[in-house]
Design a protein around this motif. Structure first.
Motif, PDB file in Angstrom:
ATOM      1  N   ALA A 116      -0.968 102.627  70.797  1.00  0.00           N
ATOM      2  CA  ALA A 116      -1.813 103.817  70.762  1.00  0.00           C
ATOM      3  C   ALA A 116      -2.321 104.157  72.154  1.00  0.00           C
ATOM      4  CB  ALA A 116      -2.987 103.592  69.811  1.00  0.00           C
TER       5      ALA A 116
ATOM      6  N   PHE B  59      -4.979 106.633  67.261  1.00  0.00           N
ATOM      7  CA  PHE B  59      -3.926 106.202  66.348  1.00  0.00           C
ATOM      8  C   PHE B  59      -3.155 107.389  65.776  1.00  0.00           C
ATOM      9  CE2 PHE B  59      -6.275 102.166  66.245  1.00  0.00           C
ATOM     10  CZ  PHE B  59      -5.208 101.362  66.619  1.00  0.00           C
TER      11      PHE B  59
ATOM     12  N   VAL C 192       6.617 104.878  60.309  1.00  0.00           N
ATOM     13  CA  VAL C 192       6.203 104.755  61.712  1.00  0.00           C
ATOM     14  C   VAL C 192       4.947 103.907  61.763  1.00  0.00           C
ATOM     15  CG1 VAL C 192       7.192 106.748  62.866  1.00  0.00           C
ATOM     16  CG2 VAL C 192       5.179 107.041  61.450  1.00  0.00           C
TER      17      VAL C 192
ATOM     18  N   ALA D  82       1.941 101.939  64.487  1.00  0.00           N
ATOM     19  CA  ALA D  82       1.350 101.916  65.825  1.00  0.00           C
ATOM     20  C   ALA D  82       0.487 100.669  65.997  1.00  0.00           C
ATOM     21  CB  ALA D  82       0.516 103.165  66.061  1.00  0.00           C
TER      22      ALA D  82
ATOM     23  N   ILE E 225       1.122 115.500  68.023  1.00  0.00           N
ATOM     24  CA  ILE E 225      -0.298 115.798  68.120  1.00  0.00           C
ATOM     25  C   ILE E 225      -0.766 115.287  69.470  1.00  0.00           C
ATOM     26  CG2 ILE E 225      -2.587 115.268  67.239  1.00  0.00           C
ATOM     27  CD1 ILE E 225      -1.573 115.212  64.506  1.00  0.00           C
TER      28      ILE E 225
ATOM     29  N   VAL F 294      -2.586 110.207  67.303  1.00  0.00           N
ATOM     30  CA  VAL F 294      -1.664 110.640  68.355  1.00  0.00           C
ATOM     31  C   VAL F 294      -0.462 109.708  68.432  1.00  0.00           C
ATOM     32  CG1 VAL F 294      -1.406 110.912  70.846  1.00  0.00           C
ATOM     33  CG2 VAL F 294      -3.431 111.806  69.706  1.00  0.00           C
ATOM     34  N   ALA F 295      -0.734 108.395  68.413  1.00  0.00           N
ATOM     35  CA  ALA F 295       0.344 107.412  68.554  1.00  0.00           C
ATOM     36  C   ALA F 295       1.307 107.483  67.378  1.00  0.00           C
ATOM     37  CB  ALA F 295      -0.246 106.017  68.675  1.00  0.00           C
ATOM     38  N   LEU F 296       0.752 107.664  66.184  1.00  0.00           N
ATOM     39  CA  LEU F 296       1.584 107.682  64.984  1.00  0.00           C
ATOM     40  C   LEU F 296       2.484 108.889  64.930  1.00  0.00           C
ATOM     41  CD1 LEU F 296      -0.428 106.568  61.856  1.00  0.00           C
ATOM     42  CD2 LEU F 296       1.584 105.531  62.852  1.00  0.00           C
ATOM     43  N   VAL F 297       1.887 110.048  65.137  1.00  0.00           N
ATOM     44  CA  VAL F 297       2.637 111.280  64.940  1.00  0.00           C
ATOM     45  C   VAL F 297       3.619 111.503  66.075  1.00  0.00           C
ATOM     46  CG1 VAL F 297       2.420 113.747  64.510  1.00  0.00           C
ATOM     47  CG2 VAL F 297       0.708 112.181  63.619  1.00  0.00           C
ATOM     48  N   GLN F 298       3.279 110.948  67.251  1.00  0.00           N
ATOM     49  CA  GLN F 298       4.143 111.111  68.408  1.00  0.00           C
ATOM     50  C   GLN F 298       5.524 110.499  68.178  1.00  0.00           C
ATOM     51  OE1 GLN F 298       2.855 109.280  72.008  1.00  0.00           O
ATOM     52  NE2 GLN F 298       2.559 111.252  72.988  1.00  0.00           N
ATOM     53  N   LEU F 299       5.538 109.463  67.349  1.00  0.00           N
ATOM     54  CA  LEU F 299       6.783 108.740  67.139  1.00  0.00           C
ATOM     55  C   LEU F 299       7.786 109.543  66.311  1.00  0.00           C
ATOM     56  CD1 LEU F 299       5.216 105.246  66.474  1.00  0.00           C
ATOM     57  CD2 LEU F 299       6.349 106.032  68.548  1.00  0.00           C
ATOM     58  N   ARG F 300       7.307 110.584  65.649  1.00  0.00           N
ATOM     59  CA  ARG F 300       8.210 111.404  64.860  1.00  0.00           C
ATOM     60  C   ARG F 300       8.586 112.656  65.645  1.00  0.00           C
ATOM     61  NH1 ARG F 300       8.691 110.974  59.606  1.00  0.00           N
ATOM     62  NH2 ARG F 300       8.832 113.227  59.438  1.00  0.00           N
TER      63      ARG F 300
END
Lengths: 191, 198
Positions: free
Chosen positions: B83, A141, B76, B78, A154, A143-149
Motif C-alpha cells: 500500500a 489500501f 487482488v 495488498a 483510484i 488505492v493499493a487494491l484498486v491500482q492492481l486492476r
C-alpha cells in the motif's frame, strides 16, 4: 518532588536545598500549541474542500471530497458508513480543534472553572488523537487494491495529504499542551 | 505509608507524599486522578512477553496481505508495504511517508525501545530515562518487592540496598519560596495520593 514554576528552563536544574533533580514543564507550551493548532486549522480547509480520491473507470472519472463521499454513501443507502465517515473525518477533527482552542483560551484567561472536567477533556483529546489516522490507512489500501486492476484506478487527491497533516498537527498540539496549566489558577486561589 | 519523598503529579503538579504500594496497587493523584505510579508484580516478565507476542504478530502483519478484493473470481491483495509503495508510485509521497511511519516504523521502534529498557533493568542498570525515580517506584519493577529493604522512613535518610536513594522531603517550591522567611508562601502541605488495588 518539587514544582518548578520557572519557565524556559532548558537544562537540568537541581533543587537549591537538597540537590534533587527538578522536572521541567513542557517548554513554551501555549505558544507551541497555538502554532500547531493554527497550522491544523489552516490545513483543515483544503482537507475538506480539495479532492480526497479521484477514481478513473471505464465509465468515466469521478472526484470526491470527504463530504461528497459522505453524501454518496448516504444516498446509496449505506447510512451507517456515511455516519462513520462523517464523524471520524469531519466532526472529530473539528471538535478536537475547537476543544484545544477552548483549553488554550481558558488557560490564557487563567480560568479556575471546572479544572477536573477540562483535564478530562484533555485526556479525551489525547486518547482520540491517533485513531483519526485510520482514514489515511483506508485510503492507502483502497488505492493499493484498486491500482492492481486494469479496469479502474483510484488516486489519492491533495486532500489526503492535508487531512494527514491535520491529524499529525492536532496530535502535536495536544502533546505540546501542558495540562498543569489548567490547575495553576486553582492553586493561586487557594493561596 | 509515606516514604518521605514528595512528588508532583505529572498532569496537575499537585505535590503529594510518595507512599509505598502493595503489589498490584496503583497510586492516583489526590486532585486530578491521574495515575502517579503503580506496583505491578513481575513487570519485567510481563513486558518482554507482550513485546515478543507483538513482534511475532508484527512480522506476520507485514509479511501477509492485510486486505483482499475478489471481483469475478479475480483476487487482488495488498500488504502494508504494498500500500505504501502504491501511494508512493502515485506521487503522493507525503501520505506514503505518513503510513510508513505510523504503521511500520513506529511500532518497530517502540518494540526495540521496550526491549532495550527491559534489558537494561534486567541487568540491574538504571536507564537515563528512569533516573530520579526513587526506590519505592523502581524496586518493585526490578523485582525486589516492596518492603524487604532497609527503609528509614521520614525525611532525609531513605536508603535502599540498590543505591536508589529517593528524593528527600524538600519543602521548597521555586516561585513560591520566600527566601527572607525561609519557607514557602501559602504553606506547604503535600496531600496523600489515592491508593487503589489490593
Amino acid at each position: 518532588m518539587l514544582v518548578s514554576q520557572v519557565e524556559r528552563m532548558r537544562e537540568h536544574v537541581a533543587c537549591p536545598r537538597c540537590g534533587a533533580a527538578l522536572h521541567v514543564r513542557k517548554p513554551d507550551s501555549i505558544a507551541r500549541t497555538w502554532a500547531f493548532l493554527l497550522a491544523a486549522i489552516v490545513l483543515y480547509i483544503p482537507a475538506n474542500l480539495l479532492t480526497m480520491t479521484s477514481a478513473h473507470t471505464l465509465f468515466g472519472d469521478q472526484e470526491d471530497t470527504i463530504m461528497s463521499g459522505v453524501v454518496y454513501l448516504w444516498t446509496a443507502g449505506s447510512w451507517p458508513l456515511a455516519v462513520i465517515v462523517f464523524v471520524a473525518s469531519i466532526m472529530v477533527p473539528m471538535l478536537k480543534i475547537m476543544a484545544l482552542v477552548f483549553l488554550l483560551l481558558s488557560v490564557k484567561m487563567r480560568s479556575a472553572w471546572q479544572p477536573m472536567q477540562r483535564t478530562r477533556l484533555y485526556r479525551l483529546i489525547e486518547l482520540v488523537g491517533r485513531w483519526s489516522m485510520l482514514d489515511i490507512f483506508v485510503i492507502a489500501f483502497l488505492v493499493a487494491l484498486v491500482q492492481l486492476r486494469a479496469l479502474a484506478t483510484i488516486k489519492a487527491g491533495p486532500a489526503a495529504a492535508c487531512f494527514g497533516a491535520v491529524v499529525v498537527l492536532t496530535m502535536c498540539a495536544t502533546l505540546s499542551f501542558d495540562p498543569r496549566l489548567i490547575w495553576d489558577p486553582v492553586e493561586d486561589d487557594h493561596g | 505509608m509515606p516514604t518521605g519523598a514528595i512528588l508532583a503529579c505529572h498532569e496537575c503538579d499537585l505535590l503529594q507524599h510518595e507512599v509505598r504500594l502493595a503489589p498490584g496497587g496503583v497510586a492516583r493523584c489526590h486532585r486530578c486522578g491521574a495515575q502517579l505510579y503503580r506496583s505491578r508484580p513481575h513487570e519485567l516478565d510481563r513486558v518482554p512477553a507482550y513485546t515478543l507476542g507483538a513482534f511475532i504478530l508484527y512480522v506476520v502483519s507485514n509479511a501477509f496481505p492485510i486486505v483482499g478484493l475478489s471481483i469475478n473470481g479475480e483476487v487482488v491483495q495488498a500488504t502494508l508495504l504494498g500500500a505504501v509503495r502504491g501511494i508512493y508510485a502515485d506521487g503522493d509521497w507525503l501520505v506514503a511517508l505518513l503510513v510508513l511511519v505510523t504503521a511500520v516504523i513506529a511500532p518497530f521502534v517502540q518494540m526495540i525501545a521496550m526491549t532495550w529498557l527491559v534489558l537494561l533493568l534486567r541487568m540491574g542498570r538504571v536507564p537515563k530515562v528512569c533516573e530520579g525515580l526513587s526506590c519505592a517506584r523502581l524496586c518493585p519493577a526490578l523485582g525486589h518487592g516492596g518492603g524487604a529493604h532497609d527503609w528509614r522512613d521520614g525525611g532525609l535518610g531513605q536508603t535502599c540496598p540498590h543505591g536508589r536513594g529517593g528524593a528527600r522531603d524538600c519543602a521548597v517550591v521555586p516561585g513560591r519560596f520566600d527566601a527572607a522567611a525561609g519557607r514557602c508562601r501559602g504553606g506547604f502541605r503535600p496531600a496523600l495520593p489515592v491508593v487503589e488495588g489490593k
